[in-house]
Design a protein around this motif. Sequence first.
Motif, PDB file in Angstrom:
ATOM      1  N   LEU A  29      43.888  73.918  44.097  1.00 34.02           N
ATOM      2  CA  LEU A  29      44.754  72.991  43.389  1.00 34.02           C
ATOM      3  C   LEU A  29      45.037  73.489  41.969  1.00 34.02           C
ATOM      4  O   LEU A  29      46.167  73.393  41.485  1.00 34.02           O
ATOM      5  N   SER A  30      44.040  74.034  41.335  1.00 31.68           N
ATOM      6  CA  SER A  30      44.203  74.589  39.995  1.00 31.68           C
ATOM      7  C   SER A  30      45.232  75.716  40.005  1.00 31.68           C
ATOM      8  O   SER A  30      46.077  75.808  39.112  1.00 31.68           O
ATOM      9  N   TRP A  31      45.165  76.570  41.029  1.00 32.96           N
ATOM     10  CA  TRP A  31      46.126  77.666  41.142  1.00 32.96           C
ATOM     11  C   TRP A  31      47.551  77.113  41.230  1.00 32.96           C
ATOM     12  O   TRP A  31      48.467  77.612  40.582  1.00 32.96           O
ATOM     13  N   LEU A  32      47.749  76.052  42.010  1.00 36.56           N
ATOM     14  CA  LEU A  32      49.069  75.439  42.150  1.00 36.56           C
ATOM     15  C   LEU A  32      49.565  74.918  40.808  1.00 36.56           C
ATOM     16  O   LEU A  32      50.697  75.180  40.406  1.00 36.56           O
ATOM     17  N   LEU A  33      48.737  74.167  40.114  1.00 38.33           N
ATOM     18  CA  LEU A  33      49.133  73.586  38.838  1.00 38.33           C
ATOM     19  C   LEU A  33      49.486  74.666  37.817  1.00 38.33           C
ATOM     20  O   LEU A  33      50.464  74.537  37.078  1.00 38.33           O
ATOM     21  N   GLU A  34      48.716  75.742  37.789  1.00 39.30           N
ATOM     22  CA  GLU A  34      49.011  76.844  36.876  1.00 39.30           C
ATOM     23  C   GLU A  34      50.288  77.571  37.280  1.00 39.30           C
ATOM     24  O   GLU A  34      51.087  77.955  36.431  1.00 39.30           O
ATOM     25  N   SER A  35      50.502  77.751  38.570  1.00 41.04           N
ATOM     26  CA  SER A  35      51.658  78.506  39.055  1.00 41.04           C
ATOM     27  C   SER A  35      52.975  77.803  38.799  1.00 41.04           C
ATOM     28  O   SER A  35      53.949  78.439  38.400  1.00 41.04           O
ATOM     29  N   ILE A  36      53.034  76.514  39.053  1.00 41.60           N
ATOM     30  CA  ILE A  36      54.330  75.847  38.954  1.00 41.60           C
ATOM     31  C   ILE A  36      54.551  75.138  37.633  1.00 41.60           C
ATOM     32  O   ILE A  36      55.690  74.903  37.260  1.00 41.60           O
ATOM     33  N   GLY A  37      53.488  74.819  36.928  1.00 41.04           N
ATOM     34  CA  GLY A  37      53.705  74.062  35.709  1.00 41.04           C
ATOM     35  C   GLY A  37      53.006  74.604  34.490  1.00 41.04           C
ATOM     36  O   GLY A  37      53.119  74.031  33.419  1.00 41.04           O
ATOM     37  N   GLY A  38      52.267  75.687  34.637  1.00 42.78           N
ATOM     38  CA  GLY A  38      51.546  76.237  33.505  1.00 42.78           C
ATOM     39  C   GLY A  38      50.451  75.313  33.008  1.00 42.78           C
ATOM     40  O   GLY A  38      50.032  75.407  31.863  1.00 42.78           O
ATOM     41  N   VAL A  39      49.968  74.415  33.863  1.00 44.79           N
ATOM     42  CA  VAL A  39      48.921  73.467  33.484  1.00 44.79           C
ATOM     43  C   VAL A  39      47.568  74.103  33.768  1.00 44.79           C
ATOM     44  O   VAL A  39      47.315  74.551  34.880  1.00 44.79           O
ATOM     45  N   HIS A  40      46.726  74.163  32.743  1.00 46.24           N
ATOM     46  CA  HIS A  40      45.421  74.813  32.888  1.00 46.24           C
ATOM     47  C   HIS A  40      44.298  73.796  32.732  1.00 46.24           C
ATOM     48  O   HIS A  40      44.209  73.114  31.724  1.00 46.24           O
ATOM     49  N   PHE A  41      43.485  73.671  33.759  1.00 41.73           N
ATOM     50  CA  PHE A  41      42.290  72.829  33.747  1.00 41.73           C
ATOM     51  C   PHE A  41      41.126  73.702  34.166  1.00 41.73           C
ATOM     52  O   PHE A  41      41.273  74.561  35.031  1.00 41.73           O
ATOM     53  N   SER A  42      39.955  73.438  33.613  1.00 40.82           N
ATOM     54  CA  SER A  42      38.764  74.073  34.162  1.00 40.82           C
ATOM     55  C   SER A  42      38.489  73.380  35.500  1.00 40.82           C
ATOM     56  O   SER A  42      38.947  72.261  35.735  1.00 40.82           O
ATOM     57  N   LEU A  43      37.748  74.058  36.371  1.00 37.99           N
ATOM     58  CA  LEU A  43      37.434  73.439  37.660  1.00 37.99           C
ATOM     59  C   LEU A  43      36.665  72.136  37.465  1.00 37.99           C
ATOM     60  O   LEU A  43      36.875  71.173  38.196  1.00 37.99           O
ATOM     61  N   GLN A  44      35.776  72.104  36.461  1.00 34.74           N
ATOM     62  CA  GLN A  44      35.015  70.896  36.192  1.00 34.74           C
ATOM     63  C   GLN A  44      35.926  69.752  35.753  1.00 34.74           C
ATOM     64  O   GLN A  44      35.755  68.613  36.181  1.00 34.74           O
ATOM     65  N   GLU A  45      36.921  70.058  34.887  1.00 35.34           N
ATOM     66  CA  GLU A  45      37.859  69.020  34.445  1.00 35.34           C
ATOM     67  C   GLU A  45      38.678  68.487  35.619  1.00 35.34           C
ATOM     68  O   GLU A  45      38.884  67.278  35.737  1.00 35.34           O
ATOM     69  N   LEU A  46      39.127  69.393  36.469  1.00 31.94           N
ATOM     70  CA  LEU A  46      39.938  68.986  37.610  1.00 31.94           C
ATOM     71  C   LEU A  46      39.130  68.140  38.584  1.00 31.94           C
ATOM     72  O   LEU A  46      39.587  67.089  39.033  1.00 31.94           O
ATOM     73  N   GLU A  47      37.906  68.591  38.895  1.00 37.95           N
ATOM     74  CA  GLU A  47      37.045  67.816  39.793  1.00 37.95           C
ATOM     75  C   GLU A  47      36.736  66.439  39.208  1.00 37.95           C
ATOM     76  O   GLU A  47      36.735  65.440  39.923  1.00 37.95           O
ATOM     77  N   SER A  48      36.504  66.394  37.903  1.00 33.74           N
ATOM     78  CA  SER A  48      36.225  65.119  37.238  1.00 33.74           C
ATOM     79  C   SER A  48      37.444  64.204  37.320  1.00 33.74           C
ATOM     80  O   SER A  48      37.328  63.005  37.605  1.00 33.74           O
ATOM     81  N   SER A  49      38.616  64.774  37.109  1.00 30.26           N
ATOM     82  CA  SER A  49      39.851  64.000  37.181  1.00 30.26           C
ATOM     83  C   SER A  49      40.112  63.485  38.596  1.00 30.26           C
ATOM     84  O   SER A  49      40.551  62.359  38.784  1.00 30.26           O
ATOM     85  N   LEU A  50      39.826  64.314  39.591  1.00 31.01           N
ATOM     86  CA  LEU A  50      40.044  63.933  40.985  1.00 31.01           C
ATOM     87  C   LEU A  50      38.943  63.019  41.515  1.00 31.01           C
ATOM     88  O   LEU A  50      39.163  62.273  42.468  1.00 31.01           O
TER      89      LEU A  50
END
Length: 162
Positions: A29-50
């Motif tokens: 999911l992080s790869w997708l967000l970075e690829s299409i929108g330039g949005v960068h989250f650490s895996l921990q931030e993304l997991e916490s958000s999800l």
Amino acid sequence: MFVLKTNDLKRIFQELDKNGDGLLSAAELSWLLESIGGVHFSLQELESSLGKSCLNFDEFLLFYDSITKQGGGGNGEAVPADGQDQGCKEEDCDLVEAFKVYDSNGDGFISAEELQSMLSRLGLWDEMTGKDCRGMISKYDTNFDGVLDFEEFKKMMLHTSS
């Protein structure tokens, strides 16, 4: 950002699900967000958000729905081609954000190469299908300059999503 249809989202999900387990990991999911929108989250931030480390397809649909609803406030940057940056309708603000994603070189126009690149990143481009991005652009290129400006892009997206 324009709204993708469920079939398109299913293709994106399957393309991202590299190991075929029916789940998207935070890394995928992080790869997708970075690829299409330039949005960068650490895996921990993304997991916490999800609230979890992976999403099944239904959860992915909910995630997509939530991020597309959040994108509509505008960010004060100039709107391509029409110069209006305040007071835009939510739909227009979403389209401006989508336009910026497709216009990867930031020149205010979407070329066939930029369109193909984005469709490829989304998993919607398959050379075997015979889709021709120049043909797709020419269908909405009202001034015949070979690229889409914001108004032409807007007409294309509103036609596609309706």
